[in-house]
Design an enzyme around this catalytic site. Structure first.
Site, mmCIF file in Angstrom:
data_model
loop_
_atom_site.group_PDB
_atom_site.id
_atom_site.type_symbol
_atom_site.label_atom_id
_atom_site.label_comp_id
_atom_site.label_asym_id
_atom_site.label_seq_id
_atom_site.Cartn_x
_atom_site.Cartn_y
_atom_site.Cartn_z
ATOM 1 N N LYS A 123 0.835 -1.211 0.000
ATOM 2 C CA LYS A 123 0.000 0.000 0.000
ATOM 3 C C LYS A 123 0.868 1.259 0.000
ATOM 4 C CE LYS A 123 -2.790 0.703 3.678
ATOM 5 N NZ LYS A 123 -2.591 2.026 4.314
ATOM 6 N N SER A 124 1.867 1.309 0.858
ATOM 7 C CA SER A 124 2.714 2.512 0.961
ATOM 8 C C SER A 124 3.447 2.777 -0.354
ATOM 9 C CB SER A 124 3.762 2.320 2.062
ATOM 10 O OG SER A 124 3.144 2.255 3.311
ATOM 11 N N ARG A 126 3.039 5.978 -3.249
ATOM 12 C CA ARG A 126 4.186 6.788 -3.676
ATOM 13 C C ARG A 126 4.437 6.660 -5.177
ATOM 14 N NH1 ARG A 126 4.208 5.699 1.624
ATOM 15 N NH2 ARG A 126 5.409 6.983 3.077
ATOM 16 N N ARG A 155 -8.531 11.901 12.949
ATOM 17 C CA ARG A 155 -7.103 11.613 13.197
ATOM 18 C C ARG A 155 -6.262 12.896 13.266
ATOM 19 N NH1 ARG A 155 -5.177 6.733 9.566
ATOM 20 N NH2 ARG A 155 -3.442 6.863 11.045
ATOM 21 N N SER A 162 7.316 8.705 12.363
ATOM 22 C CA SER A 162 6.184 8.542 11.450
ATOM 23 C C SER A 162 6.637 8.803 10.023
ATOM 24 C CB SER A 162 5.079 9.537 11.824
ATOM 25 O OG SER A 162 4.237 9.774 10.713
ATOM 26 N N GLN A 196 4.687 9.131 7.598
ATOM 27 C CA GLN A 196 3.779 10.096 6.974
ATOM 28 C C GLN A 196 4.251 11.518 7.259
ATOM 29 O OE1 GLN A 196 -0.178 8.926 8.199
ATOM 30 N NE2 GLN A 196 -0.114 7.077 6.938
ATOM 31 N N ASP A 204 2.087 -1.352 11.775
ATOM 32 C CA ASP A 204 0.745 -1.746 11.319
ATOM 33 C C ASP A 204 0.387 -3.180 11.704
ATOM 34 O OD1 ASP A 204 0.262 0.727 10.243
ATOM 35 O OD2 ASP A 204 0.971 0.186 8.242
HETATM 36 C C1 S3P Z 1 2.464 4.802 6.276
HETATM 37 C C2 S3P Z 1 3.041 5.128 7.481
HETATM 38 C C3 S3P Z 1 2.553 4.626 8.781
HETATM 39 C C4 S3P Z 1 1.617 3.446 8.617
HETATM 40 C C5 S3P Z 1 0.612 3.649 7.518
HETATM 41 C C6 S3P Z 1 1.314 3.882 6.186
HETATM 42 C C7 S3P Z 1 3.042 5.346 5.035
HETATM 43 O O1 S3P Z 1 1.835 5.659 9.435
HETATM 44 O O2 S3P Z 1 0.968 3.176 9.835
HETATM 45 O O3 S3P Z 1 -0.238 2.521 7.395
HETATM 46 O O4 S3P Z 1 2.704 4.857 3.930
HETATM 47 O O5 S3P Z 1 3.851 6.286 5.121
HETATM 48 P P1 S3P Z 1 2.560 6.719 10.416
HETATM 49 O O6 S3P Z 1 3.433 7.587 9.609
HETATM 50 O O7 S3P Z 1 1.413 7.480 11.039
HETATM 51 O O8 S3P Z 1 3.304 5.888 11.410
#
Ligand code: S3P
Length: 433
Positions: free
Chosen positions: A27-28, A32, A128, A173, A175, A321
């Site tokens: 997914k990540s 990107r 969130r 994080s 994100q 996760d």
């Molecule tokens: C992600 C970062 C993680 C993860 C999320 C996907 C990403 O979150 O929990 O499912 O794709 O960068 P956080 O940055 O809040 O830890």
């Protein structure tokens, strides 16, 4: 396994778990690939793309900003990049659905684009925390507003010129780190982010493949702004977070032997493998190889007697996760598992500590919540019963794994959310019953 209605699934104890599975794309990395493919010059081709709801939110957002993205196969697409300055002001609010990655990474990107945009999401995403990206972006000069003084979406952004920054993130994080790096793409100069423990580094790896100057160092990363990004072929590996459900299923099901093919094992994501091995899980990494700058392997898992362990510190972001399914493994392990330093679990798609305490508790699991984690005492077997996902895809799938070796059937309510990250999960699980 049968489906009573589209929102509810009843899982009977499984008879055997032997064979092979492949899980959908990461997914990540899929998010990107669209973001960097859109900002590059030329046509980026992506294979192994995750057609999950979260990624479709990112896809639609970039289409709304004038990028042409075409599906060329079941898991393949082509993105006609518009370059770093080629995005257009979207004509409407960008709906990020349930996707934290979409809203937070796009906030960073849009802060440096010379137009106005509004980002929102579903009722879970709108609860969130967003201040974690708003604060560093505002420090770079971004004009960004949200409800609750910037803490909650919708977020409104008037993009413009940003200044270089060195940001010491208080949370580990990806994100937050990626939002600042994406803002840094438009900056004339260096952007640096440090974090307490290294979070997933997919942005760094992929930006580097697209031609940006990215310099990871101990404790952080620096990026040189205004790079020329060039289109790439991106091969997305299977998502280790989706594979985790089958890893734990294989470890807890008597007689199981399961080969999980084509799984990304990036060290910033592979905490789940280290944790399960430390718990006594028999897991072999086979045919380790590299695809598009990411390490990949096939993983062979065999039924094992698991034991409780302590999990804390830098292991937490490496498995962030996977704690719902780790709590299932721990609930069936010998002894006690203690999870610390994991307060971030409280601000995921739902509060994943409260959710697992309450739902595993309904099945006879012994799980105590702590402000920053859980203490789980293993039992021989879980009971049947009725549980709910709390609208969180990973809670739903973790409970499905818990059901596989329970005494009786488990009914899981509110399961449509698995579409966010794992379309086809129920059908794949059903092939083993
Ligand atoms: C992600 C970062 C993680 C993860 C999320 C996907 C990403 O979150 O929990 O499912 O794709 O960068 P956080 O940055 O809040 O830890």
């Amino acid at each position: 396994m049968n489906s009573n209605q589209s929102q509810t699934r009843t899982i009977a104890p499984i008879k055997s778990l032997r064979g092979e599975v492949s899980v959908p794309g990461d997914k990540s990395i899929s998010h990107r690939s669209i973001m960097f493919g859109s900002l590059a010059e030329g046509t980026t081709r992506v294979s192994g793309f995750l057609m999950g709801e979260d990624n479709l939110s990112t896809w639609k957002a970039f289409e709304s900003m004038g990028v042409t993205i075409s599906q060329t196969g079941t898991e393949a697409l082509e993105i006609k990049g518009v370059g770093l300055n080629g995005l257009q002001e979207p004509g409407d609010v960008l709906d990020c659905g349930n996707s934290g990655t979409t809203i937070r990474l796009m906030s960073g990107l849009l802060a440096g684009q010379n137009f106005f945009s509004v980002l929102t999401g579903d009722k879970y995403l709108r609860k969130r925390p967003m201040q974690r990206v708003v604060t560093p972006l505002a420090a770079m000069g971004a004009q960004i507003w949200g409800r609750d003084g910037g803490e909650r979406a919708p977020l409104a952004i008037q993009g413009g010129a940003l200044t270089p920054t060195t940001y010491a993130s208080p949370v580990s994080s990806a994100q937050v780190k990626s939002a600042v790096l994406l803002a840094g793409l438009s900056v004339d100069g260096e952007t640096t982010v440090t974090e307490p423990h290294l979070s997933r580094d997919h942005s760094e790896r992929m930006l580097s493949c697209f031609g940006a100057e990215v310099r990871p160092f101990d404790g952080g990363v620096s990026l040189t702004g205004r790079p020329r990004l060039l289109a790439q072929e991106v091969v997305v590996p299977g998502d280790v977070s989706s594979a985790a459900f089958f890893m734990v299923a294989g470890l807890i099901t008597p007689g199981a032997e399961l080969l999980i093919r084509n799984v990304g094992i990036n060290p910033t994501r592979s905490g789940i493998i280290d944790i399960l091995v430390a718990m006594g899980g028999q897991m072999e990494m086979l045919d380790i190889r590299e695809q598009s700058g990411e390490p990949v392997a096939d993983i062979l898992v065999r039924h094992s007697q698991l034991k409780g362990i302590e999990i804390s510190g830098d292991m937490v972001p490496r498995a962030i996760d996977e704690f719902p399914v780790i709590s299932v493994a721990a609930a069936l392990a010998e002894g006690t598992t203690t999870i610390r330093d994991a307060e971030e679990l409280r601000v995921k798609e739902t509060d994943r500590i409260d959710a697992m305490v309450s739902e595993l508790g309904k099945l006879g699991g012994l799980v105590e919540g702590r402000p920053d984690g859980m203490v789980i005492t293993g039992v021989e077997q879980l009971n049947g019963g009725t549980v709910t996902s709390h609208g969180d895809h990973r809670i739903a799938m973790s409970l499905a794994v818990a059901a596989l070796s329970a005494r009786d059937s488990v009914t899981i309510e509110d399961v449509a959310c698995t579409e966010t990250s794992f379309p086809g999960f129920w059908a794949l699980l059903g092939t083993f019953n």
